[in-house]
Design a protein around this motif. Structure first.
Motif, PDB file in Angstrom:
ATOM      1  N   ASP A  31       0.830  -1.213   0.000  1.00 37.57           N
ATOM      2  CA  ASP A  31       0.000   0.000   0.000  1.00 37.57           C
ATOM      3  C   ASP A  31       0.863   1.261   0.000  1.00 37.57           C
ATOM      4  O   ASP A  31       0.591   2.220   0.736  1.00 37.57           O
ATOM      5  N   ASN A  32       1.930   1.244  -0.814  1.00 39.59           N
ATOM      6  CA  ASN A  32       2.840   2.382  -0.955  1.00 39.59           C
ATOM      7  C   ASN A  32       3.488   2.810   0.356  1.00 39.59           C
ATOM      8  O   ASN A  32       3.714   3.997   0.599  1.00 39.59           O
ATOM      9  N   CYS A  33       3.802   1.833   1.194  1.00 37.57           N
ATOM     10  CA  CYS A  33       4.471   2.130   2.450  1.00 37.57           C
ATOM     11  C   CYS A  33       5.358   0.945   2.841  1.00 37.57           C
ATOM     12  O   CYS A  33       4.982  -0.208   2.659  1.00 37.57           O
ATOM     13  N   ALA A  34       6.537   1.254   3.376  1.00 36.49           N
ATOM     14  CA  ALA A  34       7.462   0.207   3.820  1.00 36.49           C
ATOM     15  C   ALA A  34       7.002  -0.372   5.150  1.00 36.49           C
ATOM     16  O   ALA A  34       6.469   0.336   6.011  1.00 36.49           O
ATOM     17  N   HIS A  35       7.227  -1.666   5.311  1.00 37.92           N
ATOM     18  CA  HIS A  35       6.931  -2.367   6.561  1.00 37.92           C
ATOM     19  C   HIS A  35       8.163  -3.184   6.923  1.00 37.92           C
ATOM     20  O   HIS A  35       8.654  -3.955   6.105  1.00 37.92           O
ATOM     21  N   ILE A  36       8.673  -3.015   8.134  1.00 42.39           N
ATOM     22  CA  ILE A  36       9.866  -3.713   8.598  1.00 42.39           C
ATOM     23  C   ILE A  36       9.462  -4.882   9.487  1.00 42.39           C
ATOM     24  O   ILE A  36       8.746  -4.700  10.468  1.00 42.39           O
ATOM     25  N   ASP A  37       9.941  -6.070   9.136  1.00 40.57           N
ATOM     26  CA  ASP A  37       9.696  -7.259   9.954  1.00 40.57           C
ATOM     27  C   ASP A  37      10.782  -7.293  11.026  1.00 40.57           C
ATOM     28  O   ASP A  37      11.942  -7.595  10.751  1.00 40.57           O
ATOM     29  N   GLY A  38      10.403  -6.962  12.244  1.00 41.61           N
ATOM     30  CA  GLY A  38      11.353  -6.898  13.350  1.00 41.61           C
ATOM     31  C   GLY A  38      12.025  -8.216  13.670  1.00 41.61           C
ATOM     32  O   GLY A  38      13.115  -8.246  14.229  1.00 41.61           O
ATOM     33  N   THR A  39      11.407  -9.315  13.281  1.00 44.42           N
ATOM     34  CA  THR A  39      11.986 -10.633  13.528  1.00 44.42           C
ATOM     35  C   THR A  39      13.180 -10.877  12.626  1.00 44.42           C
ATOM     36  O   THR A  39      14.187 -11.439  13.054  1.00 44.42           O
ATOM     37  N   ASP A  40      13.086 -10.424  11.376  1.00 40.22           N
ATOM     38  CA  ASP A  40      14.166 -10.634  10.411  1.00 40.22           C
ATOM     39  C   ASP A  40      15.197  -9.512  10.377  1.00 40.22           C
ATOM     40  O   ASP A  40      16.292  -9.691   9.875  1.00 40.22           O
ATOM     41  N   CYS A  41      14.855  -8.358  10.917  1.00 35.32           N
ATOM     42  CA  CYS A  41      15.735  -7.189  10.883  1.00 35.32           C
ATOM     43  C   CYS A  41      17.060  -7.486  11.591  1.00 35.32           C
ATOM     44  O   CYS A  41      17.082  -8.026  12.695  1.00 35.32           O
ATOM     45  N   LEU A  42      18.170  -7.127  10.931  1.00 34.77           N
ATOM     46  CA  LEU A  42      19.512  -7.344  11.492  1.00 34.77           C
ATOM     47  C   LEU A  42      20.008  -6.146  12.296  1.00 34.77           C
ATOM     48  O   LEU A  42      21.112  -6.175  12.816  1.00 34.77           O
ATOM     49  N   SER A  43      19.229  -5.090  12.340  1.00 33.20           N
ATOM     50  CA  SER A  43      19.605  -3.864  13.051  1.00 33.20           C
ATOM     51  C   SER A  43      20.833  -3.194  12.464  1.00 33.20           C
ATOM     52  O   SER A  43      21.609  -2.579  13.179  1.00 33.20           O
ATOM     53  N   CYS A  44      21.011  -3.288  11.152  1.00 33.56           N
ATOM     54  CA  CYS A  44      22.192  -2.686  10.526  1.00 33.56           C
ATOM     55  C   CYS A  44      22.020  -1.194  10.257  1.00 33.56           C
ATOM     56  O   CYS A  44      23.001  -0.467  10.126  1.00 33.56           O
ATOM     57  N   GLY A  45      20.776  -0.722  10.130  1.00 37.98           N
ATOM     58  CA  GLY A  45      20.526   0.694   9.904  1.00 37.98           C
ATOM     59  C   GLY A  45      20.580   1.132   8.456  1.00 37.98           C
ATOM     60  O   GLY A  45      20.391   2.309   8.158  1.00 37.98           O
ATOM     61  N   MET A  46      20.846   0.223   7.532  1.00 38.88           N
ATOM     62  CA  MET A  46      20.973   0.585   6.130  1.00 38.88           C
ATOM     63  C   MET A  46      19.693   1.230   5.593  1.00 38.88           C
ATOM     64  O   MET A  46      19.743   2.169   4.813  1.00 38.88           O
ATOM     65  N   CYS A  47      18.544   0.741   6.022  1.00 42.23           N
ATOM     66  CA  CYS A  47      17.270   1.278   5.538  1.00 42.23           C
ATOM     67  C   CYS A  47      17.140   2.763   5.869  1.00 42.23           C
ATOM     68  O   CYS A  47      16.740   3.566   5.015  1.00 42.23           O
ATOM     69  N   ALA A  48      17.494   3.143   7.092  1.00 41.63           N
ATOM     70  CA  ALA A  48      17.410   4.541   7.502  1.00 41.63           C
ATOM     71  C   ALA A  48      18.388   5.401   6.727  1.00 41.63           C
ATOM     72  O   ALA A  48      18.092   6.538   6.358  1.00 41.63           O
ATOM     73  N   VAL A  49      19.551   4.849   6.435  1.00 39.94           N
ATOM     74  CA  VAL A  49      20.580   5.592   5.705  1.00 39.94           C
ATOM     75  C   VAL A  49      20.156   5.872   4.267  1.00 39.94           C
ATOM     76  O   VAL A  49      20.355   6.975   3.770  1.00 39.94           O
ATOM     77  N   VAL A  50      19.562   4.890   3.602  1.00 40.21           N
ATOM     78  CA  VAL A  50      19.236   5.052   2.180  1.00 40.21           C
ATOM     79  C   VAL A  50      17.875   5.692   1.912  1.00 40.21           C
ATOM     80  O   VAL A  50      17.597   6.077   0.785  1.00 40.21           O
TER      81      VAL A  50
END
Length: 64
Positions: free
Chosen positions: A29-48
């Protein structure tokens, strides 16, 4: 990082999903959703994210 998405700022461009090494982000629905279970906490998403729609709950990405 366990980021969260500011739904008012996210336009669903998919840059975060393309860069996520864990594949923890999906666009719906034109919005990103982060799966906290799979997230590696690298921060790349916030950076890009070109709209600053992904925020870091822990402060890890602040030094990136």
């Amino acid at each position: 990082m366990k980021g969260y998405v500011d739904k008012s700022a996210c336009i669903g461009c998919g840059m975060c999903a393309k860069k996520c090494p864990a594949g923890a982000i999906r666009i719906e629905d034109n919005c990103a959703h982060i799966d906290g279970t799979d997230c590696l906490s690298c921060g790349m998403c916030a950076v890009v994210c070109p709209h600053g729609a992904i925020h870091d709950r822990t402060g890890i990405a602040a030094g990136v």
